[in-house]
Scaffold this motif. Structure first.
Motif, mmCIF file in Angstrom:
data_model
loop_
_atom_site.group_PDB
_atom_site.id
_atom_site.type_symbol
_atom_site.label_atom_id
_atom_site.label_comp_id
_atom_site.label_asym_id
_atom_site.label_seq_id
_atom_site.Cartn_x
_atom_site.Cartn_y
_atom_site.Cartn_z
ATOM 1 N N ARG A 156 7.702 11.898 8.216
ATOM 2 C CA ARG A 156 7.758 11.866 6.755
ATOM 3 C C ARG A 156 9.046 12.457 6.196
ATOM 4 N NH1 ARG A 156 3.732 14.875 4.236
ATOM 5 N NH2 ARG A 156 3.116 15.972 6.112
ATOM 6 N N THR A 157 9.879 12.993 7.046
ATOM 7 C CA THR A 157 11.164 13.524 6.614
ATOM 8 C C THR A 157 12.114 13.530 7.804
ATOM 9 O OG1 THR A 157 12.231 15.354 5.435
ATOM 10 C CG2 THR A 157 10.642 15.954 7.119
ATOM 11 N N ALA A 158 13.396 13.589 7.498
ATOM 12 C CA ALA A 158 14.406 13.549 8.560
ATOM 13 C C ALA A 158 14.589 14.932 9.179
ATOM 14 C CB ALA A 158 15.732 13.060 7.989
ATOM 15 N N PRO A 159 14.855 15.005 10.496
ATOM 16 C CA PRO A 159 15.078 16.305 11.143
ATOM 17 C C PRO A 159 16.241 17.083 10.528
ATOM 18 C CG PRO A 159 14.736 14.592 12.783
ATOM 19 C CD PRO A 159 14.867 13.899 11.466
ATOM 20 N N ALA A 160 17.188 16.368 9.895
ATOM 21 C CA ALA A 160 18.359 17.034 9.318
ATOM 22 C C ALA A 160 17.975 18.026 8.223
ATOM 23 C CB ALA A 160 19.325 15.995 8.762
ATOM 24 N N TYR A 161 16.812 17.788 7.560
ATOM 25 C CA TYR A 161 16.397 18.689 6.487
ATOM 26 C C TYR A 161 15.893 20.024 7.006
ATOM 27 C CZ TYR A 161 16.974 14.908 3.147
ATOM 28 O OH TYR A 161 17.509 13.915 2.374
ATOM 29 N N LEU A 162 15.705 20.147 8.321
ATOM 30 C CA LEU A 162 15.341 21.450 8.890
ATOM 31 C C LEU A 162 16.468 22.465 8.749
ATOM 32 C CD1 LEU A 162 13.598 20.305 12.199
ATOM 33 C CD2 LEU A 162 12.489 21.349 10.234
ATOM 34 N N VAL A 163 17.676 21.973 8.517
ATOM 35 C CA VAL A 163 18.832 22.866 8.365
ATOM 36 C C VAL A 163 18.595 23.864 7.244
ATOM 37 C CG1 VAL A 163 21.282 22.963 7.745
ATOM 38 C CG2 VAL A 163 20.456 21.192 9.305
ATOM 39 N N HIS A 164 17.986 23.406 6.138
ATOM 40 C CA HIS A 164 17.721 24.295 5.002
ATOM 41 C C HIS A 164 16.815 25.460 5.415
ATOM 42 C CE1 HIS A 164 19.512 21.682 1.899
ATOM 43 N NE2 HIS A 164 19.138 20.691 2.697
ATOM 44 N N ASN A 165 15.793 25.149 6.198
ATOM 45 C CA ASN A 165 14.851 26.190 6.614
ATOM 46 C C ASN A 165 15.496 27.171 7.581
ATOM 47 O OD1 ASN A 165 13.074 23.525 6.126
ATOM 48 N ND2 ASN A 165 11.940 25.329 5.514
ATOM 49 N N TYR A 166 16.261 26.649 8.544
ATOM 50 C CA TYR A 166 16.939 27.545 9.485
ATOM 51 C C TYR A 166 17.983 28.405 8.761
ATOM 52 C CZ TYR A 166 14.796 25.070 13.416
ATOM 53 O OH TYR A 166 13.900 24.555 14.311
#
Length: 548
Positions: A156-166
Motif C-alpha cells: 500500500r506504500t513504497a519502501p522509500a517512504y520508510l526513510v521518513h520514519n528512520y
C-alpha cells in the motif's frame, strides 16, 4: 487511534480532552464525509512551504484549517492542524502544541487511515523527544515505523517512504546525544532512499551525517558537509539554520577555531530570534557559550549566558512556567463536565449492551433450538438410511445365498443323476460283458461272422458310453473341469475320468467295476494322481477335488 490517546499523560488528558471534545462536537457535522483511503503521497512529512513562528503565520494556518474543514477535506485539515502544532512547538509553546495534537487525535479517531495514524504517532514521538522523555518518544516512533512497514508489506506504500520514519530516529538520537544509534538509522535511510513525491531532501540527511562525523572526531569532513548543505537550507528551510549553525559552531570549537565557533553560535541565535522558531533549542546554545567563556576565563560572560540558558530552560520546559502551566492544571468544571459526559456515555453504552445481550441471547436460543432440531432430524434420517441400506444388503446377501444354494442343490442333483447313470452304465457293461462271455462260450452254435459283428458292436457302445459320460459331466461341472484342466494341464484322459468319479463320490470298488480294473489298480491310479496334483500326505484327495 485510541491506543495513541490512551498512552498520553493522564493529567494532560483530563485538562485537554473536554476542551477538544466540546470543540469537535460543533465540528463533527462538517466532517462526516471523511476520506477512508490511504494517501501515501499526502501523509508524508511535507517539506514545502515553511511557516515562520509569527502571529500572522499562525493565523494563516488557522484560517486554512477552518477552510479545509468547511470544504469537508478532513485529512488535509488534520495535516494543517499538525503543522500548526509544529509551529507552536518550535516556538516552545508546548501547551498550545499539545492542545492541537489532541484536536488532531480527536478528528483522526473518526477516520480509519493507517498513513494518518503513522504520521500522528511520528509527531507524538518527536514531541516527547523535546521533553527528553526517551521511553515515550521511542515508543511512538516504533509504533509509526511498524504501521509504515505493514503498509509496505501489503503493497500500500513504497519502501522509500520508510526513510521518513528512520530519519525520525536519527533526529531523536541526535537530540539524546546518542550518535552511534543515530548512525545505524541513518544507514537505513540511505539504503531505502529513492526519489519519490514528498521524499526527504538529501541535504537533510547530509546534515545528520555531518553531526555524526563530528561526534566520531572527523571534524574536517563534517565541516565540508555543513558548507555543502548551507545553500539549500538558506533557500528552502532558513529556520533550520539554527541547528546547522549550532553544530557548525561545535565543529569549529573542536578544531580550535574558538572565535568563529562563537560567531556561528550567535548566528544561530539571531536566526531563531528573526523567525521566532527553534527557540526551545536556544538554551543549548547559551550553554555552549557558557562553556566557551569558562574556558576563556571570562566568568562574567559565562555567568550571563548561563543565566539566560536557565531562564529559557525554565520558561520552555518547567511545568511552573506560564507557557506550560496549563498542561498540568486540573480545572474542576472541565473534570466534572467530562465525568458527567463519560458517565452518560457509559450508561447509554451499558443499556445498549444490555439490550444487545438480550437480543443476542434470544438469537442464540433460537439458533441452538434450530440446530438441535436439525441434528435430531438428521440423526433419524441417517439412521433410516442406514437401516434401509442394511436391509438391502441383507436382502441381496440372502438372495445370493439362495441362488448359490439352488445352484449347489441343482449341481448335486445333476451329479446324483450322473452317478446313477454311470452305475447304470456299469451294470450295462457288466451285462454286456457276461453276454460277451456267453457268446464266446457258445460260438459253435452261432456263425463266426455274427459273433464278431456282435462283439464289435458291444465294444463300440462301451466307448460311446464313456464319451457320453464325459460330455455330461463336463456340462454339469463346467467350472470344475475348466479349473482342473487349467491348473493341471499334464493330466491324461484317464486321470480326468478318475477325478470325475472322485468328484461324484464313487468308492474304489465302484471305480474298479466301472473302469474294469482291480481295486489295487484303482489305488495305484489314485497314488499317481496325487503325485501329479502334488498333494502332501496329510491332504485328502477327495476333499481336495471336492473344493477344486
Amino acid at each position: 487511534m485510541k491506543h495513541l490517546i490512551s498512552s498520553l499523560n493522564p493529567n494532560i488528558d483530563k485538562v485537554l480532552f473536554v476542551i477538544i471534545f466540546l470543540f469537535n462536537c460543533t465540528l463533527f457535522a462538517q466532517v462526516t464525509d471523511s476520506i477512508n483511503k490511504d494517501d501515501d503521497d499526502f501523509f508524508i512529512l511535507p517539506y514545502g512551504k515553511e511557516y515562520e513562528g509569527s502571529t500572522a503565520a499562525i493565523k494563516e494556518l488557522e484560517e486554512k484549517h477552518k477552510s479545509l474543514l468547511r470544504d469537508g477535506d478532513t485529512l488535509k485539515g488534520i495535516d494543517v492542524l499538525m503543522q500548526l502544532a509544529d509551529v507552536y512547538g518550535h516556538r516552545a509553546d508546548y501547551a498550545n502544541s499539545y492542545d492541537l495534537f489532541w484536536q488532531s487525535l480527536s478528528l483522526a479517531e473518526q477516520i480509519k487511515n493507517d498513513s494518518l495514524d503513522a504520521l500522528i504517532a511520528w509527531r507524538l514521538g518527536r514531541f516527547y523527544s523535546f521533553y527528553k522523555r526517551e521511553k515515550e518518544s521511542l515508543k511512538y516512533l516504533n509504533q509509526a515505523l511498524k504501521i509504515r512497514k505493514e503498509m509496505v508489506n501489503e503493497g500500500r506504500t513504497a519502501p522509500a517512504y520508510l526513510v521518513h520514519n528512520y530519519f525520525a530516529f536519527v533526529s531523536t538520537y541526535r537530540e539524546f546525544d546518542m550518535p552511534e544509534m543515530a548512525s545505524k538509522y541513518l544507514d537505513s535511510c540511505f539504503i531505502y532512499y529513492k526519489e519519490v513525491k514528498n521524499q526527504l531532501p538529501m541535504p537533510q540527511l547530509n546534515f545528520e551525517k555531518a553531526f555524526i562525523l563530528s561526534k566520531k572526531g572527523r571534524n574536517e569532513e563534517a565541516l565540508e558537509l555543513f558548507k555543502s548543505v548551507e545553500p539549500w537550507f538558506l533557500e528552502h528551510r532558513p529556520t533550520y539554520m539554527v541547528l546547522v549553525y549550532t553544530y557548525w559552531g561545535d565543529v569549529l570549537q573542536n578544531l580550535g577555531d574558538l572565535y568563529n565557533g562563537v560567531k556561528y553560535y550567535e548566528k544561530a541565535i539571531d536566526i531563531s530570534e528573526k523567525y521566532n522558531r527553534h527557540i526551545d533549542f536556544t538554551p543549548l546554545i547559551y550553554e555552549r557559550l557558557t562553556e566557551h567563556y569558562k574556558k576563556q576565563g571570562n566568568y562574567q560572560k559565562a555567568y550571563e549566558n548561563l543565566k539566560i540558558a536557565k531562564k529559557l530552560d525554565a520558561l520552555f520546559f518547567d511545568g511552573r512556567s506560564s507557557k506550560n502551566k496549563s498542561m498540568l492544571e486540573i480545572r474542576d468544571e472541565f473534570r466534572i463536565e467530562k465525568q458527567r459526559q463519560l458517565d452518560l456515555i457509559q450508561k447509554q453504552r451499558f443499556e445498549k449492551l444490555k439490550q444487545e445481550e438480550k437480543i443476542s441471547m434470544l438469537q442464540r436460543i433460537i439458533l441452538s433450538g434450530a440446530i438441535v432440531f436439525i441434528l435430531i432430524l438428521a440423526f433419524f434420517f441417517f439412521r433410516h438410511l442406514r437401516n434401509k441400506h442394511k436391509l438391502e444388503k441383507q436382502l441381496i446377501r440372502r438372495n445370493k445365498e439362495l441362488e448359490i444354494q439352488k445352484a449347489n442343490e441343482l449341481l448335486e442333483l445333476k451329479n446324483k443323476e450322473l452317478a446313477a447313470s454311470v452305475l447304470q452304465l456299469v451294470e450295462k457293461d457288466e451285462f454286456l460283458k457276461d453276454l460277451k462271455e456267453k457268446l464266446k462260450s457258445n460260438k459253435d452254435n452261432l456263425g463266426q461272422t455274427e459273433i464278431n459283428k456282435l462283439l464289435r458292436t458291444i465294444s463300440v457302445n462301451n466307448n460311446n458310453n464313456w464319451e457320453e459320460f464325459r460330455l455330461r459331466f463336463t456340462a454339469v461341472n463346467e467350472k470344475f473341469y475348466k479349473k482342473l484342466t487349467k491348473k493341471y494341464p499334464n493330466l491324461t484322459q484317464s486321470d480326468h475320468k478318475v477325478c470325475a468319479l472322485i468328484k461324484l463320490n464313487f468308492s474304489s470298488k465302484d471305480m474298479a467295476r466301472l473302469l474294469g480294473i482291480s481295486v489295487e489298480s484303482v489305488h495305484t491310479t489314485r497314488y499317481r494322481l496325487r503325485k501329479k496334483l502334488k498333494l502332501e500326505r496329510k491332504e485328502n484327495l477327495e476333499d481336495f477335488i471336492a473344493h477344486l
